[in-house]
Design a protein around this motif. Structure first.
Motif, PDB file in Angstrom:
ATOM      1  N   THR A 140      51.259  46.715  31.671  1.00 25.27           N
ATOM      2  CA  THR A 140      51.216  47.098  33.022  1.00 25.27           C
ATOM      3  C   THR A 140      50.887  46.001  33.974  1.00 25.27           C
ATOM      4  N   PRO A 141      51.287  45.701  35.141  1.00 22.91           N
ATOM      5  CA  PRO A 141      51.091  44.613  36.103  1.00 22.91           C
ATOM      6  C   PRO A 141      49.619  44.580  36.691  1.00 22.91           C
ATOM      7  N   VAL A 142      49.460  43.140  37.306  1.00 21.63           N
ATOM      8  CA  VAL A 142      48.054  43.230  38.117  1.00 21.63           C
ATOM      9  C   VAL A 142      48.712  42.681  39.230  1.00 21.63           C
ATOM     10  N   LEU A 143      47.992  43.030  40.255  1.00 23.37           N
ATOM     11  CA  LEU A 143      48.356  42.994  41.638  1.00 23.37           C
ATOM     12  C   LEU A 143      47.359  42.184  42.489  1.00 23.37           C
ATOM     13  N   ALA A 144      47.441  41.060  42.939  1.00 16.01           N
ATOM     14  CA  ALA A 144      46.565  40.355  43.976  1.00 16.01           C
ATOM     15  C   ALA A 144      46.281  41.057  45.191  1.00 16.01           C
ATOM     16  N   ALA A 145      45.162  41.984  45.433  1.00 16.34           N
ATOM     17  CA  ALA A 145      45.007  42.761  46.580  1.00 16.34           C
ATOM     18  C   ALA A 145      44.117  42.267  47.786  1.00 16.34           C
ATOM     19  N   GLY A 146      43.594  40.944  47.577  1.00 18.06           N
ATOM     20  CA  GLY A 146      42.922  40.298  48.532  1.00 18.06           C
ATOM     21  C   GLY A 146      42.272  39.261  47.874  1.00 18.06           C
ATOM     22  N   PRO A 147      41.446  38.277  48.947  1.00 16.03           N
ATOM     23  CA  PRO A 147      40.657  37.196  48.166  1.00 16.03           C
ATOM     24  C   PRO A 147      39.831  37.749  47.251  1.00 16.03           C
ATOM     25  N   ASP A 148      39.935  37.075  46.013  1.00 11.85           N
ATOM     26  CA  ASP A 148      39.276  37.539  44.762  1.00 11.85           C
ATOM     27  C   ASP A 148      39.196  39.064  44.423  1.00 11.85           C
ATOM     28  N   LEU A 149      40.053  39.603  44.657  1.00 14.73           N
ATOM     29  CA  LEU A 149      40.291  41.081  44.295  1.00 14.73           C
ATOM     30  C   LEU A 149      41.648  41.298  43.784  1.00 14.73           C
ATOM     31  N   TRP A 150      41.696  41.888  42.587  1.00 18.68           N
ATOM     32  CA  TRP A 150      43.018  42.303  42.074  1.00 18.68           C
ATOM     33  C   TRP A 150      42.824  43.606  41.608  1.00 18.68           C
ATOM     34  N   PHE A 151      44.131  44.351  41.457  1.00 20.24           N
ATOM     35  CA  PHE A 151      44.409  45.828  40.971  1.00 20.24           C
ATOM     36  C   PHE A 151      45.285  45.633  39.692  1.00 20.24           C
ATOM     37  N   ASN A 174      42.668  52.230  24.211  1.00 23.87           N
ATOM     38  CA  ASN A 174      42.119  52.074  25.720  1.00 23.87           C
ATOM     39  C   ASN A 174      41.859  50.733  25.969  1.00 23.87           C
ATOM     40  N   GLY A 175      41.049  50.000  25.004  1.00 21.37           N
ATOM     41  CA  GLY A 175      40.515  48.998  25.042  1.00 21.37           C
ATOM     42  C   GLY A 175      41.554  47.624  25.150  1.00 21.37           C
ATOM     43  N   THR A 176      42.679  48.069  24.746  1.00 24.29           N
ATOM     44  CA  THR A 176      43.796  47.222  24.823  1.00 24.29           C
ATOM     45  C   THR A 176      44.108  46.662  26.278  1.00 24.29           C
ATOM     46  N   LEU A 177      43.529  47.353  27.258  1.00 20.75           N
ATOM     47  CA  LEU A 177      43.630  47.051  28.591  1.00 20.75           C
ATOM     48  C   LEU A 177      42.918  45.827  28.905  1.00 20.75           C
ATOM     49  N   GLY A 178      41.864  45.468  28.205  1.00 13.83           N
ATOM     50  CA  GLY A 178      41.086  44.445  28.408  1.00 13.83           C
ATOM     51  C   GLY A 178      41.692  43.289  28.032  1.00 13.83           C
ATOM     52  N   LEU A 179      42.232  43.330  26.488  1.00 15.07           N
ATOM     53  CA  LEU A 179      43.221  42.038  25.998  1.00 15.07           C
ATOM     54  C   LEU A 179      44.169  41.744  27.255  1.00 15.07           C
ATOM     55  N   GLU A 180      44.982  42.670  27.802  1.00 17.13           N
ATOM     56  CA  GLU A 180      45.657  42.402  28.590  1.00 17.13           C
ATOM     57  C   GLU A 180      45.386  41.381  29.948  1.00 17.13           C
ATOM     58  N   LEU A 181      44.032  42.093  30.290  1.00 16.27           N
ATOM     59  CA  LEU A 181      43.369  41.470  31.669  1.00 16.27           C
ATOM     60  C   LEU A 181      43.321  39.998  31.345  1.00 16.27           C
ATOM     61  N   VAL A 182      42.424  39.798  30.164  1.00 10.80           N
ATOM     62  CA  VAL A 182      42.162  38.372  29.756  1.00 10.80           C
ATOM     63  C   VAL A 182      43.599  37.528  29.933  1.00 10.80           C
ATOM     64  N   GLU A 183      44.760  37.931  29.382  1.00 10.00           N
ATOM     65  CA  GLU A 183      45.929  37.119  29.357  1.00 10.00           C
ATOM     66  C   GLU A 183      46.437  37.155  30.662  1.00 10.00           C
ATOM     67  N   GLN A 184      46.482  38.058  31.554  1.00 15.32           N
ATOM     68  CA  GLN A 184      47.044  38.248  32.988  1.00 15.32           C
ATOM     69  C   GLN A 184      46.370  37.194  33.779  1.00 15.32           C
ATOM     70  N   LEU A 185      44.942  37.174  33.701  1.00 16.16           N
ATOM     71  CA  LEU A 185      44.268  36.287  34.734  1.00 16.16           C
ATOM     72  C   LEU A 185      43.640  35.234  33.927  1.00 16.16           C
ATOM     73  N   PRO A 186      44.235  34.420  33.583  1.00 10.65           N
ATOM     74  CA  PRO A 186      43.876  33.328  32.702  1.00 10.65           C
ATOM     75  C   PRO A 186      42.714  32.384  33.446  1.00 10.65           C
ATOM     76  N   ASP A 187      42.687  32.569  34.797  1.00 13.20           N
ATOM     77  CA  ASP A 187      41.509  31.630  35.394  1.00 13.20           C
ATOM     78  C   ASP A 187      40.408  32.230  35.332  1.00 13.20           C
TER      79      ASP A 187
END
Length: 303
Positions: free
Chosen positions: A21-32, A146-159
């Motif tokens: 599932t995607p990650v959306l930049a929602a504002g300065p220093d905020l992602w959905f 459910n925890g696979t969400l966390g693995l995805e987040l780490v890959e999707q927000l490499p910074d």
């Protein structure tokens, strides 16, 4: 208990069967994190798929109890994997979720006015038939999936990111997120004031029963936090934040008005913590709001 190794094993098991599932930049220093776009409309499809694939499943198929989303996940996964499934839901379950269960091919049984009552009936049914009982949240395979969400987040927000806000019901999502993320990331649980099983457990030092009410009760209405989620949260010493129903309703409306994102009330609780000021990020703190489900009737969003 589960750990990162369990989450990684789950990721391999369900690879190709769930959406990234995607990650959306929602504002300065905020992602959905848009987990609302997952198959069957919520994160629970990850955990349910992992639970069923871990098996074993007999010819009797599957039985699940749910306020709605876990049942939808079970129905979707059962259909994809070729198993019959019965889903027990309370009579208060939203009509949109009950109708979708039928469309996915599940046999729907409505029992009691709360999840706990539907759960008790489902357990009896599984024992009678020999079906695999799929717990909505307090199961190691469910939590690891459910925890696979966390693995995805780490890959999707490499910074990197500092904090994840997670709506909490029975604890299956927050437990998985804790297990799947690096220990350096702060995990914050968000609960409605009318359904705060995690806060009550943290205060008591153990899971305890709580009354359940409010606009988000259909998805965050667990009477008692699951043992797995509670132990992971206790060990991680996470923060638990409460939000009022009015803040949840407003957050849901603003997600639609400002981002054209449709979510259910339980999902909106996580964003309500930011909008209401219940959670105030530090300057420069990088925050991810997990938007975990969209099984709702959107008709009231434009009124």
């Amino acid at each position: 208990m589960i750990d990162l190794a369990d989450v990684r094993a789950a990721a391999k098991r369900i690879d190709g069967r769930i959406r990234r599932t995607p990650v959306l930049a929602a504002g300065p220093d905020l992602w959905f994190k848009l987990e609302l776009t997952q198959h069957a409309g919520s994160f629970k499809t990850r955990g349910m798929m992992n639970r069923i694939l871990a098996g074993p499943v007999t010819a009797a198929g599957l039985v699940a109890a749910s306020g709605g989303n876990a049942g939808l996940a079970a129905a979707f996964a059962a259909r994809e994997l070729g198993h019959p499934v019965e889903v027990f839901v309370p009579v208060t379950a939203p009509a949109v979720k009950v109708a979708k269960l039928g469309k996915l091919g599940a046999r729907v049984v409505q029992e009691g006015r709360e999840y706990a009552e539907a759960y008790a009936a489902a357990v009896v049914r599984a024992e009678q038939t020999g079906a695999l009982f799929c717990h909505a949240y307090d199961d190691p395979a469910m939590v690891a999936g459910n925890g696979t969400l966390g693995l995805e987040l780490v890959e999707q927000l490499p910074d990197g990111f500092d904090t994840v806000l997670v709506a909490v019901g029975g604890g299956g999502l927050i437990g998985g997120i804790i297990a799947g993320l690096p220990g350096s990331v702060r995990v914050v649980g968000v609960e409605p004031v009318g359904s705060c099983a995690l806060r009550a457990a943290m205060d008591a030092g153990r899971p305890v029963d709580v009354p359940v009410s409010g606009v988000a009760a259909d998805s965050l209405g667990a009477r008692r936090i699951g043992t797995i989620g509670f132990e992971l949260a206790r060990k991680a010493e996470i923060d638990s934040i409460l939000v009022e129903d009015g803040a949840i309703v407003e957050a849901r409306r603003r997600l639609w008005d400002e981002h054209r994102i449709v979510v259910e009330h339980g999902t909106a609780a996580a964003h309500a913590a930011v909008l209401s000021g219940a959670y105030r990020p530090e300057p420069g703190e990088r925050v991810v709001v997990l938007l975990c489900g969209a099984n709702t009737d959107p008709a009231d969003l434009t009124t």
